[in-house]
Enzyme design. Structure first.
Site, PDB file in Angstrom:
ATOM      1  N   SER A 119     -10.964  10.829   0.686  1.00 23.00           N
ATOM      2  CA  SER A 119     -11.131   9.489   1.262  1.00 23.00           C
ATOM      3  C   SER A 119     -12.344   9.482   2.184  1.00 23.00           C
ATOM      4  O   SER A 119     -12.717  10.507   2.755  1.00 23.00           O
ATOM      5  CB  SER A 119      -9.904   9.097   2.081  1.00 23.00           C
ATOM      6  N   SER A 135      -6.348  -1.971   1.043  1.00 21.66           N
ATOM      7  CA  SER A 135      -6.578  -1.390  -0.277  1.00 21.66           C
ATOM      8  C   SER A 135      -6.985  -2.441  -1.307  1.00 21.66           C
ATOM      9  O   SER A 135      -6.791  -2.252  -2.496  1.00 21.66           O
ATOM     10  CB  SER A 135      -5.334  -0.624  -0.775  1.00 21.66           C
ATOM     11  N   GLU A 184       0.831  -1.214   0.000  1.00 28.74           N
ATOM     12  CA  GLU A 184       0.000   0.000   0.000  1.00 28.74           C
ATOM     13  C   GLU A 184       0.872   1.273   0.000  1.00 28.74           C
ATOM     14  O   GLU A 184       0.401   2.364   0.353  1.00 28.74           O
ATOM     15  CB  GLU A 184      -0.930  -0.002   1.212  1.00 28.74           C
TER      16      GLU A 184
END
Ligand SMILES: Nc1ncnc2c1ncn2[C@@H]1O[C@H](COP(=O)(O)OP(=O)(O)OP(=O)(O)O)[C@@H](O)[C@H]1O
Ligand SMILES: C[C@@H](N)C(=O)O
Ligand SMILES: [Mg+2]
Ligand SMILES: [Mg+2]
Length: 361
Positions: free
Chosen positions: A317, A183, A14
């Site tokens: 996000s 993710s 990630e």
């Protein structure tokens, strides 16, 4: 002026997501209050301390410093952070996945007596490992989809037995995941035995432990938790993937995912989700922040999928967006997290000082 170290990158699949988060966190800092030092951990695990920044960086790429090739450059950080004049007032580990979100770096900061933002060693490590996390959630009475897990050395000797168990105990489609990652990296949706076998082999390329979950047909709803011992919980946001599932590309590459904030759910559903998010935070003994990911069925049943102890944190996000929708600004949220980290540290220091004074009497 307070000295803050932003640690990002990391020896993790990630890594790229961390660079995006770091750029956004740096941009949110008030440069008239903070002396900001970027600390980049390369994909190989090399630490590179940058010069203090005078202003936010223009793009995430410029945070990717060239290392010296010395794998022990972590010493540079330890020296910088241990020296009285250059010591950081706080460090913000903006790292996702293994070697950063999993308690390892938090352990380093603890040993160095450095205040840091976010979850401690226990919450970070238990929250990273999807199997340990599931066992704790079960203990907290949180509903989850059926699952099995395996460790590479065991799987090698009993592959067919494990595949048989998956097929008899779980129903297709199955989601195969590395136990320690995020993710959606390494995750595959398998619809038959052949795909399952491939998915397991693929997940094992990322981790020695894998999880096989029964797929659920449900809405995906996420909530943000913020605080230390008395955490607060946000409204809910819904992820509306237009693809088969919310995979890495849907998250960060092709921009096909839609989001509904707030999620169109009933008051009862919101209440149940909020209670579950707080319960998840508490069973992990969380500090600072957690994003809790749920499945919500049409009949209103809440299944917890997972938590992320350092969720994606750019202004677009889900974690910050849920607080922004409740009236906070992104820079206020970053500042609040820094204050929570400092509070946690001061509380610990206070206990040590008081105990030492008591012992001396
Ligand atoms: N059991 C399941 N049933 C249906 N869909 C699932 C299931 N498990 C995972 N998914 C899908 O895969 C996505 C990623 O799963 P999960 O959140 O567990 O992975 P992750 O790598 O920890 O992701 P992140 O940390 O970015 O949230 C989910 O958002 C969902 O779309
Ligand atoms: C960064 C990613 N693991 C998330 O939770 O958003
Ligand atoms: Mg995750
Ligand atoms: Mg998730």
């Amino acid at each position: 002026m307070k000295k803050i170290g932003i640690v990002y990158g990391g020896k993790s699949a990630e890594h790229e997501v961390s660079l995006m988060t770091a750029k956004a966190v740096i941009a949110a800092l008030d440069f008239s209050n903070y002396i900001v030092t970027p600390i980049y951990i390369t994909l190989d695990g090399e630490w590179v301390c940058g010069d203090t920044l005078q202003a936010p960086v223009e793009d995430a790429e410029s945070l990717r410093f060239t290392g010296t090739g010395q794998k022990d450059s972590i010493e540079q950080f330890v020296t910088l952070a241990s020296n009285k004049t250059s010591r950081f007032d706080i460090v913000f580990p903006v790292l996702h996945g293994p070697n950063g979100e999993d308690g390892t770096i938090q352990g380093l900061f603890e040993m160095m007596n450095l205040p840091y933002v976010g979850n401690g060693v226990l919450a970070s490590s238990a929250g990273m490992d999807k199997v340990v996390m599931k066992q704790l959630f079960h203990q907290a009475g949180l509903k989850q989809v059926p699952y099995l897990y395996s460790i590479h050395s065991q799987y090698e000797g009993s592959q067919e037995t494990f595949l048989d168990a998956c097929e008899s105990e779980l129903k297709y489609p199955l989601f195969v995941k590395p136990a320690n990652l995020g993710s959606s990296v390494g995750i595959t949706k398998a619809k038959n035995r052949g795909e399952l076998e491939k998915a397991i082999d693929y997940a094992f390329t990322y981790d020695r432990k894998i999880v096989v979950e029964q797929g659920i047909v449900a809405r995906e709803v996420e909530l943000s938790v913020l605080g230390n011992d008395e955490p607060t919980v946000s409204i809910a946001g819904e992820v509306l993937p237009t693809k088969d599932f919310y995979d890495y590309s849907a998250k960060y590459v092709d921009g096909t995912t839609n989001y509904a904030i707030p999620a169109a759910i009933s008051e009862t559903e919101l209440y149940d989700l909020q209670q579950a998010a707080i319960a998840a935070f508490k069973i992990l003994d969380g500090s600072g922040l957690v994003r809790a990911d749920f499945f919500l069925t049409d009949s209103g049943e809440v299944f917890i999928n997972e938590v992320n102890t350092l969720p994606g944190f750019t202004p677009i996000s889900m974690y910050p967006k849920l607080w922004i929708a409740s009236g906070k600004t992104y820079p206020q949220l970053v500042e609040e997290l820094i204050q929570l980290g400092l509070e946690r540290f001061e509380e610990k220091q206070h206990r040590v000082t008081t105990r030492n004074e008591d012992d001396a009497q």
